[in-house]
Write a protein that holds these residues in place. Structure first.
Motif, short mmCIF file in Angstrom:
data_model
loop_
_atom_site.label_atom_id
_atom_site.label_comp_id
_atom_site.label_asym_id
_atom_site.label_seq_id
_atom_site.Cartn_x
_atom_site.Cartn_y
_atom_site.Cartn_z
N ILE A 80 6.18 16.75 33.54
CA ILE A 80 7.07 16.49 32.42
C ILE A 80 7.13 14.98 32.27
CG2 ILE A 80 9.40 16.74 31.50
CD1 ILE A 80 9.66 19.28 33.23
N GLN A 81 6.60 14.49 31.17
CA GLN A 81 6.55 13.05 30.94
C GLN A 81 7.57 12.67 29.87
OE1 GLN A 81 2.89 11.46 29.40
NE2 GLN A 81 3.44 9.39 29.98
N LEU A 82 8.48 11.77 30.23
CA LEU A 82 9.50 11.30 29.30
C LEU A 82 8.93 10.19 28.43
CD1 LEU A 82 12.61 11.10 31.66
CD2 LEU A 82 11.78 13.04 30.32
N VAL A 83 9.60 9.93 27.31
CA VAL A 83 9.14 8.93 26.36
C VAL A 83 9.09 7.53 26.99
CG1 VAL A 83 11.39 8.39 25.36
CG2 VAL A 83 9.35 8.17 23.96
N ASN A 84 9.89 7.26 28.01
CA ASN A 84 9.88 5.94 28.66
C ASN A 84 8.73 5.81 29.65
OD1 ASN A 84 10.75 7.46 30.84
ND2 ASN A 84 12.44 6.11 31.37
N GLY A 85 7.94 6.87 29.82
CA GLY A 85 6.79 6.83 30.72
C GLY A 85 7.06 7.43 32.08
N ASP A 86 8.33 7.65 32.44
CA ASP A 86 8.62 8.31 33.71
C ASP A 86 8.05 9.73 33.67
OD1 ASP A 86 9.96 6.09 34.55
OD2 ASP A 86 11.95 6.97 34.44
#
Length: 124
Positions: A80-86
């Motif tokens: 699961i990749q968040l928009v902030n790159g995490d």
């Protein structure tokens, strides 16, 4: 300049296949649960027990999505990749639970994965 975006858009991949998620996903990255209680004299004690790391949310229904196959997968990578790159990596996940298809909204709710562990990779 600091990256101010914390959440929002995210991408879900199960066994290398990108799946369209809808709305938010709840991620439980820890594989243990801690509880506190009190002794008769008011002092506290802590207990800890193992639990699976997990993530749960809603998917967009698609005729390409084979739920029967998805729910028989074992030890598959889920990211699961968040928009902030995490990125949250569940390296050996299982799809669990009982999904529900809402035909009016075209969505599958109660989609859940469980894994022995979850690793967070910080974005740049």
């Amino acid at each position: 300049m600091p990256n101010c975006a914390i959440a929002g858009t995210f991408y879900l991949n199960v066994n290398g296949q990108q799946i369209s998620a809808r709305g938010a996903f709840d991620i439980q990255p820890l594989n243990f649960e801690r509880s506190a209680d009190a002794n008769q004299d008011g002092t506290i004690y802590i207990t800890q027990k193992p639990t699976p790391a997990s993530a749960e949310g809603t998917l967009s229904y698609s005729s390409d999505l084979d739920l029967q196959t998805l729910y028989t997968l074992c030890d598959v990578p889920v990211t699961i990749q968040l928009v902030n790159g995490d990125t949250f990596v569940f390296s050996k996940a299982h799809v669990v639970g009982q999904p529900k298809l809402n035909t009016e909204k075209g969505e599958i709710s109660n989609f859940k994965i469980a894994s022995k562990a979850c690793r967070k990779v910080n974005g740049s």
